[in-house]
Design a protein around this motif. Structure first.
Motif, mmCIF file in Angstrom:
data_model
loop_
_atom_site.group_PDB
_atom_site.id
_atom_site.type_symbol
_atom_site.label_atom_id
_atom_site.label_comp_id
_atom_site.label_asym_id
_atom_site.label_seq_id
_atom_site.Cartn_x
_atom_site.Cartn_y
_atom_site.Cartn_z
ATOM 1 N N PHE A 1 -5.330 -45.353 -53.165
ATOM 2 C CA PHE A 1 -6.361 -44.471 -52.837
ATOM 3 C C PHE A 1 -5.964 -43.664 -51.538
ATOM 4 C CE2 PHE A 1 -9.948 -45.772 -55.453
ATOM 5 C CZ PHE A 1 -9.413 -46.928 -56.109
ATOM 6 N N LYS A 2 -4.986 -44.287 -50.849
ATOM 7 C CA LYS A 2 -4.610 -43.718 -49.396
ATOM 8 C C LYS A 2 -4.552 -42.321 -49.430
ATOM 9 C CE LYS A 2 -3.009 -47.778 -46.926
ATOM 10 N NZ LYS A 2 -2.050 -48.456 -46.570
ATOM 11 N N PHE A 3 -3.624 -41.883 -50.429
ATOM 12 C CA PHE A 3 -3.426 -40.393 -50.350
ATOM 13 C C PHE A 3 -4.099 -39.566 -50.458
ATOM 14 C CE2 PHE A 3 -3.740 -38.086 -54.441
ATOM 15 C CZ PHE A 3 -4.163 -39.193 -55.271
ATOM 16 N N PHE A 4 -5.467 -39.966 -50.918
ATOM 17 C CA PHE A 4 -6.587 -38.869 -51.156
ATOM 18 C C PHE A 4 -7.521 -39.131 -50.010
ATOM 19 C CE2 PHE A 4 -9.438 -36.244 -53.428
ATOM 20 C CZ PHE A 4 -10.780 -36.742 -53.068
ATOM 21 N N PHE A 5 -7.824 -40.267 -49.572
ATOM 22 C CA PHE A 5 -8.952 -40.440 -48.444
ATOM 23 C C PHE A 5 -8.229 -39.932 -47.064
ATOM 24 C CE2 PHE A 5 -12.437 -41.141 -50.668
ATOM 25 C CZ PHE A 5 -12.001 -41.701 -51.782
ATOM 26 N N GLN A 6 -6.768 -40.430 -46.945
ATOM 27 C CA GLN A 6 -6.258 -40.030 -45.513
ATOM 28 C C GLN A 6 -5.532 -38.706 -45.742
ATOM 29 O OE1 GLN A 6 -3.135 -42.978 -45.164
ATOM 30 N NE2 GLN A 6 -4.700 -44.631 -44.537
ATOM 31 N N SER A 7 -5.914 -37.858 -46.400
ATOM 32 C CA SER A 7 -5.387 -36.648 -46.751
ATOM 33 C C SER A 7 -5.823 -35.522 -45.481
ATOM 34 C CB SER A 7 -5.538 -35.724 -47.995
ATOM 35 O OG SER A 7 -6.737 -35.620 -48.260
ATOM 36 N N GLY A 8 -7.049 -35.863 -44.916
ATOM 37 C CA GLY A 8 -7.753 -34.866 -44.292
ATOM 38 C C GLY A 8 -8.534 -34.017 -44.897
ATOM 39 N N VAL A 9 -8.283 -33.723 -46.189
ATOM 40 C CA VAL A 9 -9.011 -32.527 -46.909
ATOM 41 C C VAL A 9 -10.044 -33.493 -47.916
ATOM 42 C CG1 VAL A 9 -7.652 -30.943 -46.583
ATOM 43 C CG2 VAL A 9 -6.875 -32.329 -48.470
ATOM 44 N N ALA A 10 -10.289 -34.701 -48.107
ATOM 45 C CA ALA A 10 -10.868 -35.522 -49.046
ATOM 46 C C ALA A 10 -12.511 -34.761 -48.946
ATOM 47 C CB ALA A 10 -11.033 -36.812 -48.852
ATOM 48 N N TRP A 11 -12.989 -34.532 -47.712
ATOM 49 C CA TRP A 11 -14.261 -33.900 -48.197
ATOM 50 C C TRP A 11 -14.462 -32.629 -48.673
ATOM 51 C CZ3 TRP A 11 -18.950 -34.944 -48.628
ATOM 52 C CH2 TRP A 11 -19.864 -33.985 -48.179
ATOM 53 N N THR A 12 -13.485 -31.693 -48.348
ATOM 54 C CA THR A 12 -13.588 -30.534 -48.648
ATOM 55 C C THR A 12 -13.369 -30.514 -50.080
ATOM 56 O OG1 THR A 12 -12.051 -29.933 -46.735
ATOM 57 C CG2 THR A 12 -12.351 -28.133 -48.469
ATOM 58 N N LEU A 13 -12.450 -31.307 -50.713
ATOM 59 C CA LEU A 13 -12.221 -31.390 -52.046
ATOM 60 C C LEU A 13 -13.576 -31.995 -52.956
ATOM 61 C CD1 LEU A 13 -8.531 -33.066 -52.070
ATOM 62 C CD2 LEU A 13 -9.073 -30.636 -52.841
ATOM 63 N N ILE A 14 -14.070 -32.901 -52.240
ATOM 64 C CA ILE A 14 -15.083 -33.289 -53.045
ATOM 65 C C ILE A 14 -16.348 -32.473 -52.984
ATOM 66 C CG2 ILE A 14 -17.060 -35.142 -52.864
ATOM 67 C CD1 ILE A 14 -14.931 -37.229 -51.703
ATOM 68 N N TYR A 15 -16.530 -31.607 -51.742
ATOM 69 C CA TYR A 15 -17.629 -30.489 -51.823
ATOM 70 C C TYR A 15 -17.261 -29.314 -52.817
ATOM 71 C CZ TYR A 15 -19.891 -26.626 -49.735
ATOM 72 O OH TYR A 15 -20.649 -25.626 -49.810
ATOM 73 N N ASN A 16 -15.986 -28.986 -53.056
ATOM 74 C CA ASN A 16 -15.727 -28.008 -53.846
ATOM 75 C C ASN A 16 -15.992 -28.454 -54.928
ATOM 76 O OD1 ASN A 16 -14.726 -26.196 -51.606
ATOM 77 N ND2 ASN A 16 -12.589 -26.614 -51.993
ATOM 78 N N THR A 17 -15.414 -29.700 -55.598
ATOM 79 C CA THR A 17 -15.675 -30.071 -56.811
ATOM 80 C C THR A 17 -17.234 -30.045 -57.102
ATOM 81 O OG1 THR A 17 -13.811 -31.593 -56.302
ATOM 82 C CG2 THR A 17 -15.015 -32.056 -58.331
ATOM 83 N N VAL A 18 -18.197 -30.636 -56.252
ATOM 84 C CA VAL A 18 -19.312 -30.876 -56.630
ATOM 85 C C VAL A 18 -19.978 -29.598 -56.490
ATOM 86 C CG1 VAL A 18 -21.408 -31.999 -55.894
ATOM 87 C CG2 VAL A 18 -19.468 -33.436 -56.093
ATOM 88 N N PHE A 19 -20.140 -28.858 -55.581
ATOM 89 C CA PHE A 19 -20.480 -27.602 -55.338
ATOM 90 C C PHE A 19 -20.411 -26.645 -56.414
ATOM 91 C CE2 PHE A 19 -22.843 -24.337 -53.279
ATOM 92 C CZ PHE A 19 -22.049 -23.178 -53.281
ATOM 93 N N LEU A 20 -19.355 -26.418 -57.056
ATOM 94 C CA LEU A 20 -18.723 -25.427 -57.970
ATOM 95 C C LEU A 20 -19.407 -25.870 -59.316
ATOM 96 C CD1 LEU A 20 -15.049 -24.433 -56.846
ATOM 97 C CD2 LEU A 20 -17.170 -23.040 -56.892
ATOM 98 N N ASN A 21 -19.252 -27.381 -59.472
ATOM 99 C CA ASN A 21 -19.727 -27.621 -60.641
ATOM 100 C C ASN A 21 -21.498 -27.398 -60.981
ATOM 101 O OD1 ASN A 21 -17.836 -28.663 -62.321
ATOM 102 N ND2 ASN A 21 -17.721 -30.596 -61.434
ATOM 103 N N PHE A 22 -21.958 -27.647 -59.642
ATOM 104 C CA PHE A 22 -23.251 -27.589 -59.637
ATOM 105 C C PHE A 22 -23.614 -26.004 -59.871
ATOM 106 C CE2 PHE A 22 -27.683 -28.138 -58.322
ATOM 107 C CZ PHE A 22 -28.040 -27.222 -57.637
ATOM 108 N N LEU A 23 -22.993 -24.962 -59.323
ATOM 109 C CA LEU A 23 -23.203 -23.699 -59.602
ATOM 110 C C LEU A 23 -23.001 -23.275 -61.107
ATOM 111 C CD1 LEU A 23 -21.145 -21.685 -56.759
ATOM 112 C CD2 LEU A 23 -23.846 -21.794 -57.239
#
Lengths: 307, 504, 302
Positions: free
Chosen positions: A63-85
């Motif tokens: 899991f480290k590569f994802f959560f230590q990437s520094g962009v995990a939050w951006t990725l999650i936000y993009n995924t959820v926000f776009l799917n919501f739209l």
């Protein structure tokens, strides 16, 4: 005498139902639940010689590569926000279109419209990618040509991240409209016409018909669609993003989603367990969301809860 | 009645004598890549091979050609799940390291000298060493020396039209007069080819005499962790932090602003279209070589003649790595026979050419027997000849020169490569080193994504290097955040250990 | 046979709302044009010449035509024909079996008084959230079931789609309970009730789900990619994908490479067009039965 007879009859019916459900239960169990054991790979360093069960346990390393990437939050936000739209706009427009189709359903032309609307569904995302490129590219794209006619300056769309949530949503609507409006239309068409008769006799307007009869009757369908979207809201449609956004670094800030990040990581490291790990994360998030929303729906409107 | 019986018996024997397999022997399955291979023709080729060597090998071979579209998915799956396969091909589509990481390859060290000594003796120890991962050999490499230079592929007709002499070019800027001429005289034609994937960049490590190590890059990019091979140094560093890289992306940006490349690179398919109709003029590449470009010209450039436009003064860096080869599945039930078959492929001219080209008279005919040049059978083309793998590298090494040639051009290639190596090449300071990146996979994944987001656009000139939000400085900062230093440290550690071990 | 319980009557929607009708048409026509245009461009591009595609991109009416793409695709027609029949076989079998199993299951979980309905709904839905990955599925289908190079691997794993099942459940729940009760009083088994009452009344829904299932099978490529090596078992989509892919790999074939090159773009479009043809026809066939709600005779005061 009677209660026992009724109880036996009840049991017979229950048994019959279980029997009818059996084929499906077996299929789902075999092809969906049995392979689920593979989820354990999220925590292991799989090597064929050791097999699934004996490969080294490495805890949360994958899991480290994802959560230590520094962009995990951006990725999650993009995924959820776009799917919501996507789901909100597609649902809204497809219900609207279904209502219109319902209005003119008695004419043959409605069937033509219905078929035609379905066409974009057949077009693979690869081809959607070609079309969107020819529409949006800054060299000779159709959109910029049109803007030129109206005296507006051309925009380098593929270099402007801020427009892309809108662009992706529009494409999403175009592709999904036919598919979802058929679902809603099938529901509307099955409504007992007597209900409409009754409403008209009571002096109701068209709008009344829509809001008091049609929409409530398709509410269960809306709920199902929303539940599905919610459960998968942490999963992006990989083909969509891969073919339309492609490898465009300039717009990644608003369009890079979990699945594309993971795919890139796998391509370079060759480590598929990373996908298993992040997939587990996506599933758990979706699960929590579903259980929570199901509970909420149960409290409001028991009929329409998922389970 | 008796006559009928006799006839029947004769027919049965006749059929039996054409029987596919020599009875009583096990079957080994060979999965390789092929462009064209219809099932009937594959059976013909397979039967012929078995009739020649099945007894010697001790098993019947079963050929399973895979298309390019399936090979990336199927072979790793076969290995990972221990499925029914014996010999698998190693190629650019399924790199050696990736296949090793599936855990499904069999170590060949003990078997080689015991069971396939001819094959073992074919290569110097240095070549076998290059195939070692963690000290053991997991594949038979297809060693075919070649050369790679930065350069340009563009139509000779255009070059002649603008009287541009590609052989005088030493640096990227020297191409500018050619591109300017195209811009001025051919509206609607883009000078430099670009795609949304790999191309449209001029950042190639070998232009600067650098050699990539460890495969540290974005999925569609070029190596970022390099050693200065031409200077013979084995210190690993990250190229984006060098002055050379800065100059390179600045130049590319200048070219972008001039209009040498499309503002938004198209997909591979669309680029193919543009290239074959001459609307994209030049392809800047890091792998100009010595091979015959006739086929490429016809297939990709609409029939134009394309010279191998190598840049002067950039030596090719010689190294050995297992790019192509054959490996054996760990789950194979007949590993010895499998290795013996590989030996036949590499050392037996008949078998090798059957695998690579098919059967004489059916799939090919002699054009010039003395020079070993072949051609399609009359009336057949690439599309309808039944067996045409177009990937003969898998089955051979060029050292023992057993293979037939498709054209005069191909025949000359070997000689030209040899000359090139003699006149303009440098031996890599890390010749034969194989890195193990498993311990830094987290950093690798993060660096790959940073490179895709910031590095690729910079290298293709889509971003101004001075841009405060997404320019070079930001790229460098993000690389550090992603852990590039960890990767460099690990690589250096491994290289130093490897050097000490080999006493270089 | 179900006439015992329901009677078909001509549908009578209102005659009012002329304005609404025109608004509907006004909105639908532009949307339909936007939907048709890309398909038209797709089909017409498959016969556009490489030159026109390169110079002008996608056009509504190409400046130059060429049949090269189809010539390439049909260079070996027996393959295409064979894969067409494989695809049809898989699609028909899968759709019939899949819809049958799904509808049965959906009926079961739609019955309010069925004890296991919540549990089974959850059981089904859970599979949407968690996935074991390609590796586990491959181990199951190839190593355990030995379905490699067997059409079953193309059909069976895809039979049940949770989305379709739950859709059907929603549709089935709209059937008035009184109908089902009346069947029960007449002594019908659950299966009989399903077959004779619920199913006929839900034709639009079942047809919709049938359509979706059919599309899924027809377009599926992943199963073939993973489990089929033998060329004579390739379904259509996979064969075409392989053809186009091969075209884009550098042939490096020397002087013998003869013949003109079809634009890979046109080739891709041609491939998409061929795959679309049966879909159009079956779509039209399904449309015929997509009729307005069946009037329920004999049930008053619901």
């Amino acid at each position: 005498m009677k209660p026992r007879k009724t109880r036996n009859r009840q049991t017979t019916y229950q048994l019959q139902l279980w029997l009818m459900a059996l084929p499906c239960i077996l299929l789902v169990f075999l092809f969906n639940y049995v392979p689920m054991g593979g989820i354990i790979l999220a925590f292991k360093d799989y090597s064929f010689s050791d097999g699934i069960f004996n490969s080294a346990w490495i805890g949360f390393d994958n899991f480290k590569f994802f959560f230590q990437s520094g962009v995990a939050w951006t990725l999650i936000y993009n995924t959820v926000f776009l799917n919501f739209l996507f789901i909100v706009s597609v649902t809204f427009f497809s219900i609207l279109v279904a209502l219109f189709l319902n209005e003119i359903f008695k004419w043959r032309i409605a069937k033509l419209f219905q078929s035609v609307l379905f066409f974009p569904h057949f077009i693979s995302w690869i081809i959607v990618g070609y079309f969107s490129y020819s529409f949006l590219n800054a060299d000779n794209g159709f959109l910029n040509v049109v803007l030129g006619y109206w005296g507006l300056a051309p925009v380098n769309w593929y270099a402007s991240p801020e427009y892309w949530p809108l662009i992706m949503t529009v494409i999403s609507i175009w592709k999904g409209l036919g598919y979802f409006s058929i679902i809603y239309l099938a529901g509307m068409v099955s409504i007992n016409p007597e209900l409409y008769e009754a409403a008209r006799l009571d002096g109701g307007t068209k709008l009344d018909e829509m809001f008091r009869i049609t929409l409530p009757m398709i509410t269960p369908l809306i709920y199902i669609n929303l539940f599905f979207a919610l459960g998968r809201i942490f999963y992006a449609n990989f083909d969509f993003f891969n073919n339309v956004v492609k490898n465009n670094g300039l717009i990644m800030s608003t369009t890079d989603v979990i699945d594309t990040y993971v795919m890139r990581s796998i391509l370079v490291t060759g480590d598929f367990n990373m996908a298993a790990a992040v997939g587990l994360f996506q599933g758990v998030c979706g699960f929590i969301l579903i259980v929570g929303s199901n509970w909420l729906v149960r409290r409001m409107d028991n009929e329409n809860a998922l389970f | 009645m008796k006559n009928l019986l006799a006839v029947l018996i004769i027919i049965t024997f006749a059929v039996a004598s054409f029987a596919q397999s020599v009875a009583g022997l096990p079957t080994i399955k060979f999965y390789f890549v092929a462009t064209n291979a219809t099932p009937d023709d594959v059976t013909l080729v397979q039967d012929k091979i078995n009739s020649l060597v099945a007894k010697k090998v001790g098993a019947n071979i079963e050929l399973h050609p895979l298309s390019f579209s399936e090979i990336t998915t199927k072979i790793p799956l076969l290995l990972k799940t221990g499925d029914d396969a014996d010999i698998v091909t190693v190629s650019q589509f399924d790199p050696y390291i990736s296949l090793y990481q599936t855990g499904g390859l069999l170590a060949l060290d003990d078997l080689l000298p015991k069971v396939a000594s001819n094959l073992y003796k074919l290569y110097d120890p240095i070549i076998w060493n290059a195939a070692k991962i963690k000290g053991r050999i997991y594949a038979v490499p297809s060693y075919s020396p070649s050369v790679s230079y930065p350069g340009i592929w563009t139509s000779k007709a255009r070059l002649d039209k603008y009287k541009f002499d590609w052989s005088k070019v030493k640096k990227w800027e020297d191409y500018e007069p050619y591109f300017d001429a195209i811009l001025a005289n051919e509206p609607g034609v883009t000078p430099i080819l670009s795609t949304d994937e790999y191309w449209g960049r001029i950042w190639f490590p070998n232009y600067y005499g650098f050699e990539g190590v460890g495969g540290v890059k974005s999925p569609k990019g070029q190596d970022l962790a390099v050693v200065d091979a031409v200077k013979g140094k084995s210190d690993v560093f990250a190229a984006p932090f060098t002055r050379e890289y800065e100059a390179n992306v600045t130049l590319m940006r200048k070219w972008f602003n001039k209009g040498y490349v499309k503002k938004n690179p198209p997909t591979e398919m669309e680029m193919n279209n543009l290239r074959s109709t001459g609307k994209m003029a030049a392809f800047l590449i890091p792998f100009a070589g010595e091979w015959d470009t006739t086929g490429m010209g016809q297939a990709e450039w609409g029939g134009a003649v394309i010279p191998q436009g190598k840049m002067a003064g950039h030596p090719t860096i010689r190294n050995i790595s297992v790019g192509t080869g054959l490996a054996i599945n760990k789950a194979s039930k007949n590993p010895e026979q499998a290795l013996k078959f590989i030996q036949e492929s590499y050392t037996n001219s008949d078998v090798q050419n059957l695998l690579a080209w098919g059967i004489e008279g059916v799939h090919w005919q002699w054009k010039d027997k003395s020079k070993k040049i072949i051609a399609f059978v009359d009336g057949k083309t690439v599309e309808n000849t039944g067996y045409y793998p177009n990937a003969s590298d898998q089955f051979r090494t060029t050292i023992n020169k057993l293979s037939y040639y498709r054209s005069e051009g191909d025949l000359l290639t070997d000689q030209r490569v040899a000359d090139s190596i003699k006149s303009n090449s440098v031996v890599s300071p890390i010749f034969g080193f194989v890195p193990d990146m498993a311990s830094v996979k987290t950093a690798m994944a993060n660096v790959a994504n940073v490179a895709a987001q910031y590095g690729d656009p910079l290298e293709k000139g889509l971003v101004d290097p001075q841009d405060p939000k997404i320019g070079l400085a930001v790229f460098r900062a993000k690389l550090k955040e992603a852990g590039i230093d960890t990767i460099l440290a690990e690589l250096q550690k491994q290289i130093n250990a490897w050097k000490a071990e080999n006493k270089k | 046979m179900y006439e015992e319980w329901i009677t078909k009557m001509p549908s009578s929607r209102s005659q009012s709302g002329g304005a609404v009708t025109w608004i509907s048409i006004g909105v639908l026509v532009p949307i339909c044009i936007l939907s048709v245009l890309p398909i038209w461009i797709l089909i017409i591009s498959s016969v556009a010449s490489t030159e026109s595609l390169a110079s002008f991109g996608f056009q509504i009416f190409p400046s130059e035509f060429s049949w090269e793409a189809y010539r390439k695709i049909f260079a070996q027609p027996d393959f295409i024909v064979r894969s067409y029949s494989v695809s049809i076989a898989v699609t028909v079998a899968g759709t019939l079996a899949g819809v049958a199993a799904s509808a049965l299951f959906a009926y079961v979980i739609s019955r309010q008084n069925f004890g296991g309905s919540n549990f089974l709904s959850f059981f089904l839905f859970f599979t949407l959230l968690f996935n074991g990955g390609t590796l586990s599925s491959y181990l199951l289908i190839s190593n355990f079931l030995h379905w490699k190079n067997n059409l079953l691997s193309l059909i069976v794993p895809l039979l049940i789609s949770p989305f379709n099942v739950l859709l059907l459940r929603s549709y089935f729940r709209t059937i008035p309970l009184s109908l089902i009760e009346s069947a029960r009083i007449d002594g019908a088994s659950e299966f009989r009730t399903f077959r004779s009452i619920v199913l006929p009344l839900s034709m639009p829904a079942v047809l919709t789900v049938g359509l979706f299932t059919m599309l899924m099978y027809w377009n599926d490529m992943t199963q073939a990619l993973l489990y089929i090596d033998q060329q004579y078992l390739y379904p259509l989509q996979y064969l075409l994908y392989k053809l186009t892919f091969n075209q884009s790999i550098i042939p490096q074939s020397g002087e013998q490479y003869t013949g003109t090159i079809a634009s890979p773009l046109a080739l891709r479009m041609g491939m998409a067009t061929i795959a679309l043809i049966p879909i159009f026809f079956s779509f039209l066939a399904v449309q015929k039965h997509f009729v307005r709600g069946i009037m329920l005779g004999g049930i008053k005061g619901d």
